[in-house]
Motif scaffolding. Structure first.
Motif, mmCIF file in Angstrom:
data_model
loop_
_atom_site.group_PDB
_atom_site.id
_atom_site.type_symbol
_atom_site.label_atom_id
_atom_site.label_comp_id
_atom_site.label_asym_id
_atom_site.label_seq_id
_atom_site.Cartn_x
_atom_site.Cartn_y
_atom_site.Cartn_z
ATOM 1 N N SER A 328 -4.583 -19.967 -130.659
ATOM 2 C CA SER A 328 -3.419 -20.157 -131.133
ATOM 3 C C SER A 328 -2.445 -19.801 -129.852
ATOM 4 O O SER A 328 -1.354 -20.418 -129.871
ATOM 5 N N ASP A 329 -2.673 -18.811 -129.110
ATOM 6 C CA ASP A 329 -1.568 -18.569 -127.888
ATOM 7 C C ASP A 329 -1.845 -19.647 -127.062
ATOM 8 O O ASP A 329 -0.758 -19.818 -126.642
ATOM 9 N N VAL A 330 -2.921 -20.096 -126.919
ATOM 10 C CA VAL A 330 -2.903 -21.448 -125.904
ATOM 11 C C VAL A 330 -1.928 -22.452 -126.191
ATOM 12 O O VAL A 330 -1.398 -23.066 -125.250
ATOM 13 N N ILE A 331 -2.171 -22.750 -127.575
ATOM 14 C CA ILE A 331 -1.253 -24.034 -127.910
ATOM 15 C C ILE A 331 0.294 -23.595 -127.426
ATOM 16 O O ILE A 331 1.073 -24.457 -126.941
ATOM 17 N N SER A 332 0.938 -22.657 -128.298
ATOM 18 C CA SER A 332 2.331 -22.553 -128.171
ATOM 19 C C SER A 332 2.560 -22.024 -126.494
ATOM 20 O O SER A 332 3.831 -22.391 -126.106
ATOM 21 N N TYR A 333 1.958 -21.141 -125.987
ATOM 22 C CA TYR A 333 2.094 -20.694 -124.513
ATOM 23 C C TYR A 333 2.016 -22.199 -123.504
ATOM 24 O O TYR A 333 3.160 -22.062 -122.870
ATOM 25 N N LEU A 334 1.006 -22.976 -123.830
ATOM 26 C CA LEU A 334 0.991 -23.871 -122.762
ATOM 27 C C LEU A 334 1.827 -25.003 -122.998
ATOM 28 O O LEU A 334 2.619 -25.570 -122.184
ATOM 29 N N ALA A 335 2.239 -25.112 -124.446
ATOM 30 C CA ALA A 335 3.577 -26.077 -124.766
ATOM 31 C C ALA A 335 4.713 -25.845 -124.226
ATOM 32 O O ALA A 335 5.442 -26.609 -123.393
ATOM 33 N N SER A 336 4.964 -24.279 -124.245
ATOM 34 C CA SER A 336 6.482 -24.015 -123.446
ATOM 35 C C SER A 336 6.167 -24.075 -121.835
ATOM 36 O O SER A 336 7.290 -24.337 -121.324
#
Length: 409
Positions: A328-336
């Motif tokens: 879940s961290d990967v999706i939000s962090y990498l998107a930003s």
């Protein structure tokens, strides 16, 4: 660590954590493992039939996520998230009235998907990304601890209610969490930052957000690498979580011990959020994510068969949770990081779509495997390959774009 970001943004972060914890992302997925068996016994429905309910919820919510993200981009997160918390609480309580007709059961899950998607990290993470930059990984990890908090508390509450009453009563009791806790805190403390409160790294000289639009993002390879990685990991993990109680009971654990396993999964998610978030702020995030997302390969191998010891089952549960926390961290962090904040809600909404869809399809595949073979071994073997490939893909993303340079050019 910069204390100024936390001193400015702690109120939105704290209320966001509780919003995530009481929203439509963790609560259904932590309640269904507890009531799956009782519903099966009471209603006579197969594990596949029951699992389809949460599949309908997830798919509807996933396809609405881009629209909800666009609303958050346009109107701000607070009105979208608070309205959704209210709708989710009301809709979830309606499962108390589940009729004998399974299509009525499915209709309620569809309503939960429609009303609840705005209470998921699709909305909350947008605001946190706008309060934090230098400590963004840690802040997002803390935000998403809401799912760990729910994972630690919700199965225990559900189990107590199940013992005292029946499976129907579990739903209205848990619906009190968004209505009486999450909603009041969000109304009191949660807000988007004013333009001058945003970190300098994500705003231009006139205070506007930096980054690229949805159209430009989907024309680049990075978007589709992230999309495919999310598909693979979600397909592997979603059903493992929902069927975890049934899976470990096949190893001889009691219902009470199985509830402890769910708490261990939540503990792993908790640790994954914080540790991975801190590492994201210090190192290249895909390089951190790859070994973490390979951990569930070991967990799946341990869960195959029926002769694994209790200690190893507890270890497998922790590894699965740790990787789920990182995902879940990967999706939000990498998107930003890779796309910036100007259209974050829309872009994250489209990346949440495969997460929602395939996390919801996955329980059906696990249930089908159980119904047709009598165990989960075949699906666990498939999941081992999915976890490994999903982590490997992230290594192809390359360097982060430098938005600070691009906004000056």
């Amino acid at each position: 660590m910069s204390s100024s970001e936390f001193s400015r943004g702690w109120k939105p972060l704290f209320s966001g954590v509780i919003g995530v914890a009481t929203g439509a992302s963790p609560i259904p997925f932590n309640v269904l493992p507890i009531v799956l068996g009782p519903i099966h016994l009471a209603m006579g429905w197969s594990f596949v039939q029951i699992s389809i309910g949460i599949t309908i919820y997830g798919i509807i919510g996933a396809f609405l996520a881009p629209a909800v993200g666009a609303l958050a981009d346009k109107y701000g997160v607070k009105p979208v998230a608070t309205a959704s918390l209210t709708g989710f609480g009301i809709a979830f309580s309606l499962l108390y009235f589940t009729p004998d007709n399974i299509f009525g059961f499915y209709a309620i899950w569809a309503l939960i998907g429609i009303l609840g998607i705005g209470s998921t990290p699709v909305t909350w993470s947008r605001t946190i990304n706008m309060w934090f930059y230098r400590n963004r990984g840690l802040a997002l990890g803390i935000l998403l601890l809401g799912t760990s908090i729910a994972g630690l508390i919700v199965p225990q509450i559900a189990n107590r209610v199940l013992e005292a009453f029946d499976w129907r009563m579990v739903f209205p009791v848990l619906a009190l969490l968004p209505l009486l806790i999450g909603l009041p805190l969000a109304l009191a403390l949660f807000r988007d930052p004013q333009p001058e409160e945003r970190p300098a790294e994500i705003r231009s000289q006139d205070g506007n957000l930096t980054g690229i639009g949805l159209g430009q993002a989907i024309r680049g390879y990075r978007f589709w690498i992230l999309f495919l990685s999310v598909v693979l990991i979600a397909l592997a993990y979603g059903g493992a979580h929902i069927h975890m109680v049934q899976m470990v009971q096949m190893h001889g654990l009691t219902a009470g011990e199985a509830a402890i396993v769910m708490s261990i999964v939540a503990s792993g998610i908790f640790a994954g959020r914080i540790i991975v978030g801190l590492l994201f702020d210090k190192f290249w995030a895909p390089g951190v994510a790859f070994p973490v997302l390979v951990m569930p390969v070991i967990a799946c191998w341990l869960l195959i068969g029926t002769d694994t010891s209790q200690a190893l089952i507890f270890g497998a549960a922790f590894l699965l949770g740790f990787a789920a926390g990182a995902e879940s961290d990967v999706i939000s962090y990498l998107a930003s990081r890779y796309f910036g904040m100007v259209a974050y809600g829309r872009i994250y909404g489209f990346l949440y779509l495969p997460f929602g869809v395939f996390s919801s399809v996955s329980p059906v595949l696990y249930g089908l495997t159980r119904d047709t073979t009598g165990n989960y071994d075949l699906m666990l073997m498939v999941a081992m390959g999915l976890f490994a490939l999903g982590g490997l893909l992230l290594l192809t993303l390359g360097r982060y774009p430098d938005w600070a340079v691009q906004k000056e050019s």
